[in-house]
Every structure is written in C-alpha cells, then in structure tokens.
Motif scaffolding. Sequence first.
Motif, mmCIF file in Angstrom:
data_model
loop_
_atom_site.group_PDB
_atom_site.id
_atom_site.type_symbol
_atom_site.label_atom_id
_atom_site.label_comp_id
_atom_site.label_asym_id
_atom_site.label_seq_id
_atom_site.Cartn_x
_atom_site.Cartn_y
_atom_site.Cartn_z
ATOM 1 N N GLY A 92 0.832 -1.203 0.000
ATOM 2 C CA GLY A 92 0.000 0.000 0.000
ATOM 3 C C GLY A 92 0.861 1.246 0.000
ATOM 4 N N SER A 93 2.018 1.145 0.646
ATOM 5 C CA SER A 93 2.911 2.286 0.750
ATOM 6 C C SER A 93 3.609 2.569 -0.568
ATOM 7 C CB SER A 93 3.923 1.981 1.864
ATOM 8 O OG SER A 93 4.818 3.020 2.046
ATOM 9 N N ILE A 94 4.168 1.529 -1.211
ATOM 10 C CA ILE A 94 4.911 1.761 -2.455
ATOM 11 C C ILE A 94 4.020 2.355 -3.531
ATOM 12 C CG2 ILE A 94 4.682 -0.650 -3.213
ATOM 13 C CD1 ILE A 94 7.632 1.570 -4.135
ATOM 14 N N ILE A 95 2.732 1.925 -3.587
ATOM 15 C CA ILE A 95 1.916 2.465 -4.670
ATOM 16 C C ILE A 95 1.543 3.929 -4.420
ATOM 17 C CG2 ILE A 95 1.077 0.209 -5.372
ATOM 18 C CD1 ILE A 95 -1.635 0.913 -4.153
ATOM 19 N N MET A 96 1.696 4.396 -3.175
ATOM 20 C CA MET A 96 1.474 5.826 -2.925
ATOM 21 C C MET A 96 2.602 6.658 -3.499
ATOM 22 S SD MET A 96 -0.463 6.863 0.377
ATOM 23 C CE MET A 96 -2.111 6.295 0.665
ATOM 24 N N PHE A 150 12.945 -4.113 0.371
ATOM 25 C CA PHE A 150 11.974 -5.201 0.528
ATOM 26 C C PHE A 150 10.557 -4.652 0.507
ATOM 27 C CE2 PHE A 150 14.845 -8.545 2.002
ATOM 28 C CZ PHE A 150 15.942 -7.824 2.429
ATOM 29 N N ILE A 151 9.651 -5.342 -0.201
ATOM 30 C CA ILE A 151 8.221 -5.032 -0.072
ATOM 31 C C ILE A 151 7.584 -6.182 0.704
ATOM 32 C CG2 ILE A 151 6.050 -4.633 -1.243
ATOM 33 C CD1 ILE A 151 7.451 -3.464 -3.548
ATOM 34 N N LEU A 152 7.059 -5.857 1.901
ATOM 35 C CA LEU A 152 6.336 -6.853 2.693
ATOM 36 C C LEU A 152 4.892 -6.808 2.217
ATOM 37 C CD1 LEU A 152 8.221 -8.208 4.773
ATOM 38 C CD2 LEU A 152 8.799 -5.809 4.627
ATOM 39 N N ARG A 153 4.584 -7.705 1.287
ATOM 40 C CA ARG A 153 3.338 -7.596 0.561
ATOM 41 C C ARG A 153 2.235 -8.397 1.234
ATOM 42 N NH1 ARG A 153 2.354 -9.242 -5.666
ATOM 43 N NH2 ARG A 153 0.255 -8.374 -5.756
ATOM 44 N N ASN A 154 1.359 -7.697 1.948
ATOM 45 C CA ASN A 154 0.279 -8.387 2.638
ATOM 46 C C ASN A 154 -1.084 -8.186 1.977
ATOM 47 O OD1 ASN A 154 0.068 -5.719 3.255
ATOM 48 N ND2 ASN A 154 -0.087 -5.987 5.468
ATOM 49 N N TYR A 155 -1.106 -7.518 0.837
ATOM 50 C CA TYR A 155 -2.301 -7.377 -0.005
ATOM 51 C C TYR A 155 -3.382 -6.477 0.561
ATOM 52 C CZ TYR A 155 -0.361 -11.164 -2.779
ATOM 53 O OH TYR A 155 0.456 -11.928 -3.563
ATOM 54 N N ILE A 156 -3.183 -5.920 1.778
ATOM 55 C CA ILE A 156 -4.215 -5.073 2.399
ATOM 56 C C ILE A 156 -3.576 -3.882 3.092
ATOM 57 C CG2 ILE A 156 -5.958 -6.871 2.830
ATOM 58 C CD1 ILE A 156 -4.764 -7.141 5.663
ATOM 59 N N TYR A 157 -4.426 -2.904 3.448
ATOM 60 C CA TYR A 157 -3.985 -1.806 4.303
ATOM 61 C C TYR A 157 -4.188 -2.302 5.736
ATOM 62 C CZ TYR A 157 -4.181 1.283 0.236
ATOM 63 O OH TYR A 157 -3.977 1.875 -0.982
ATOM 64 N N GLY A 176 -7.189 -1.320 9.024
ATOM 65 C CA GLY A 176 -8.361 -2.166 9.219
ATOM 66 C C GLY A 176 -8.538 -3.257 8.183
ATOM 67 N N GLY A 177 -7.505 -3.465 7.329
ATOM 68 C CA GLY A 177 -7.574 -4.616 6.431
ATOM 69 C C GLY A 177 -8.297 -4.378 5.120
ATOM 70 N N GLN A 178 -8.425 -3.112 4.716
ATOM 71 C CA GLN A 178 -9.120 -2.843 3.448
ATOM 72 C C GLN A 178 -8.235 -3.270 2.268
ATOM 73 O OE1 GLN A 178 -8.479 -0.655 5.795
ATOM 74 N NE2 GLN A 178 -10.337 0.386 6.476
ATOM 75 N N PRO A 179 -8.877 -3.635 1.146
ATOM 76 C CA PRO A 179 -8.085 -4.127 0.007
ATOM 77 C C PRO A 179 -7.328 -2.998 -0.707
ATOM 78 C CG PRO A 179 -10.408 -4.045 -0.577
ATOM 79 C CD PRO A 179 -10.326 -3.687 0.880
ATOM 80 N N ILE A 180 -6.227 -3.362 -1.314
ATOM 81 C CA ILE A 180 -5.435 -2.429 -2.113
ATOM 82 C C ILE A 180 -5.863 -2.566 -3.566
ATOM 83 C CG2 ILE A 180 -3.078 -1.957 -2.937
ATOM 84 C CD1 ILE A 180 -2.074 -2.921 -0.238
ATOM 85 N N VAL A 181 -5.877 -1.472 -4.294
ATOM 86 C CA VAL A 181 -6.333 -1.482 -5.693
ATOM 87 C C VAL A 181 -5.496 -2.452 -6.527
ATOM 88 C CG1 VAL A 181 -4.847 0.482 -6.287
ATOM 89 C CG2 VAL A 181 -6.871 0.019 -7.650
ATOM 90 N N ASN A 182 -6.168 -3.250 -7.319
ATOM 91 C CA ASN A 182 -5.539 -4.128 -8.299
ATOM 92 C C ASN A 182 -4.526 -5.109 -7.722
ATOM 93 O OD1 ASN A 182 -5.524 -4.604 -11.245
ATOM 94 N ND2 ASN A 182 -3.363 -4.101 -11.101
ATOM 95 N N ILE A 183 -4.586 -5.347 -6.409
ATOM 96 C CA ILE A 183 -3.450 -6.006 -5.761
ATOM 97 C C ILE A 183 -3.271 -7.450 -6.199
ATOM 98 C CG2 ILE A 183 -4.555 -6.863 -3.648
ATOM 99 C CD1 ILE A 183 -1.150 -5.120 -4.012
ATOM 100 N N PHE A 210 4.780 -6.896 -8.733
ATOM 101 C CA PHE A 210 5.811 -5.914 -8.418
ATOM 102 C C PHE A 210 7.180 -6.325 -8.951
ATOM 103 C CE2 PHE A 210 3.581 -2.762 -6.174
ATOM 104 C CZ PHE A 210 2.594 -3.361 -5.419
ATOM 105 N N VAL A 211 7.455 -7.624 -8.929
ATOM 106 C CA VAL A 211 8.748 -8.088 -9.457
ATOM 107 C C VAL A 211 8.815 -7.784 -10.949
ATOM 108 C CG1 VAL A 211 10.225 -10.090 -9.834
ATOM 109 C CG2 VAL A 211 8.971 -9.869 -7.709
ATOM 110 N N GLY A 212 7.700 -8.046 -11.656
ATOM 111 C CA GLY A 212 7.650 -7.745 -13.080
ATOM 112 C C GLY A 212 7.791 -6.259 -13.354
#
Lengths: 194, 196
Positions: B74-78, B97-104, B108-115, B120-122
């Motif tokens: 969520g942070s990197i896409i900002m 490192f991106i600790l990718r947990n797919y949510i904010y 409160g656990g809301q979804p990230i756009v297009n996640i 990200f590796v690509g």
Amino acid sequence: MEIVTETGKDVKTGLNELRPLPAQFIKDELVKAGVKVVVIIPDSRIKDLYKLISAEKQWKTILVAKEDEGIGICCGAYFGGARAALVMANAGFLTVGYPLATLSMFHRIPLFMLISNRGTIGDTAHFQEYQGILTKPVLDAMGVRNWTVDTVDKIHNVGRAIEHARLYKRPVAVLLEDEVLDKSEFGYIKGGNI
Amino acid sequence: MMQRIECLRHLASLRKDELAITHMGVTATEWLVVTGDRDKTFYMKSSMGMVSSFGIGLSLTLPHRQLWAFDGDGSIIMNFGGILTLAEQQPKNMHYFILRNYIYESAGGQPIVNIQKTDFVGIAKAAGIKNAYGFSDLEAFKREIGNILKKDEFTFVVLDVEKAAGKYDVYPADPIEMTYKFGRYLEQSEGISVLK
C-alpha cells in the motif's frame, strides 16, 4: 568555468554591460553552502538554473518522477550528514504537503526548498494563476518559514535560508520570483530599468 | 504466503551493522519485536510511500553502509513513480523489501487497488531493476536471501506475507526521539555531523 551571461543595463550608470545570470549567483549560493544532494524537477523559468545545477560536480543531482520523492530524499540525506536542496516549481510544492508535514515536520528534520514562484508579478504564465496565488499562503499556513528572492541583491538569502533550516530544525522555502527567474521572451514581462 | 514476523526474524539473525528503515504499520512493530532496535533503525512513523525515497537519500550519502529498507505494498503504490527513481539510482548498498500483505493492514484490512494482479517483481524488472526477486515460501527465502544480500548491488525483494495473527504491545518511539537516536548513532559510528 564558463560564466553564462546576459546583457543588461546597469541601473546606476545606465550603461549596457555583460553580467552573470541570476541563476549563476543562485547556484553559487548552493555551492558555498556545501550542498551535496540536489533533487530538481524542471520548470520553464529555471532552465538556466537547471543546466548549471546538472553540470555542477560538488553534488549529486537526482531526477525524480514527482516532487514528494524529493522530500524523502532530502530527509534521508540529512542523516547522512549532507545538506540537500529540493528545487521545483510552485506547482510541485503544492503536491508535497503530505510528506512535508509527516516526514520533515513530524520528525523535525531540516529541509530546504527552492521554489520558482510562477504566476506572480512579471510572469507571463497566466495559466499558473493559482500556483501564484496559493503558494505563499499555504506555506504560511503550514508554518514553513519562507523568503521571497525577486531581485539579484537578495540572492544571498538562499544560503542563509539553508543555514536557517539547520539551526531551527525546520523546513524552509525560498521563493524565486520576477527578476531572478529566466528572462526569455516567453516567460517574462519587462519592467523598470532592467 | 509466509509469516511476516518469521521473515523479519530471519533477516534480524543475519544482521550485522546494516542500517534499517521501515514504513509505518505492523512491519515497524514486528521489526522492533525481533530486533529491539531503537538506534540503527529509523521507523518512518507517519509518511506512507517515503521509504524508497528516504532510502535513496540515506544510502547515497553513506555509501559504505548497507541499508535494508522495508516497505509495504500500500505504501509503495502511494509513491509509484519512486520505483523509477529506484531503478535509475539502484544504490549498491541498498536492499529494498516489499512486505506484501495485499491489504492496508493498520487501517483495518481494506483491500489495495488491483493487488491480486499487480506483479511488483515484473514492474521492477520492466523498469530496469536488475536484481528483482519474489518469495512466497519461507524455506526458499531463508535459503536464498543470504546470497542475495551479499551482492554488491541494489536488490528489490517482494515477500508475500499474511497479516499479523494478533496485536502487539510495543510501538516504535516518539518521532523526535527517533530522529535524535538515529542521528546520534550515525554521528558516533560515522564520525559525521548530523544534528548540528
């Protein structure tokens, strides 16, 4: 080193003479202050300054996609013991509110912003109307000390602002306006004796 | 999917004197839990997206110190354009490192756009970042990360992690205290002037 010059009329004697561009003096202020990192985003009235900054060997010039990265880079450079400068147009400044508040102010990290204040007196860019209207009030509202440099004799405030930021541990801004910005035919409305 | 705290625990076991920066959120808390570090780590308590940029500024001005930068998805896409700046600079001493947990997670656990589709590796490779790796298996991560970190080159590592199982009691320090602790540590260990 080649000094880039313009032909201008000396105000006191009324004689035409060659003299260095204001951008040369501004760049020299950054050199004197010992700046080691410069993040710069282009603007059409700091083209001269951009060329001089990119060519300078004392610092690393970093290009970014957006101005708020510059806040992060300059704050990181602080911990490496380096003085840094973020050079951008006032439109760019209007995008950096979030990291300015939450990184520089919140963590009390000094920051120096050199902002070309478009859309103010002497600027033909009428489409930069709101950048010109909003920048100083927003800086004031955020508590960012700012000083306007609109004539060549005020350029020494660039170096003093860098020191102010470090002493007071705050973000500061120098607003470049009018006679110290590029005077190409497109950008500048002539006035007075210049 | 891996347990984030286990990934961080493994990295902490490999750590010598690398500096670390983390974004806000549960990553910061878990790093503090596994390292107890309040001097060599700067916890960016409030600004989402600034890890990559702050890391570039820090690693370019301290080129002989290794830096581990922990960011969130969520942070990197900002600061999505920051990937291009990372790709241009690729500081040799920075491992990102991106600790990718797919949510904010902290909000409160809301979804990230297009996640689910974002690779990200690509994206890193397409931007020209040479050493881009992704891990979703803890054993493979433990096996390979040591060699990756030994490279004298910028590395971009995406870790697929689950959200934290519970809540933690500790939280990194007050922001001004953090600036002084990190700054004083660097003054002492590097012989530079930071806070003056």
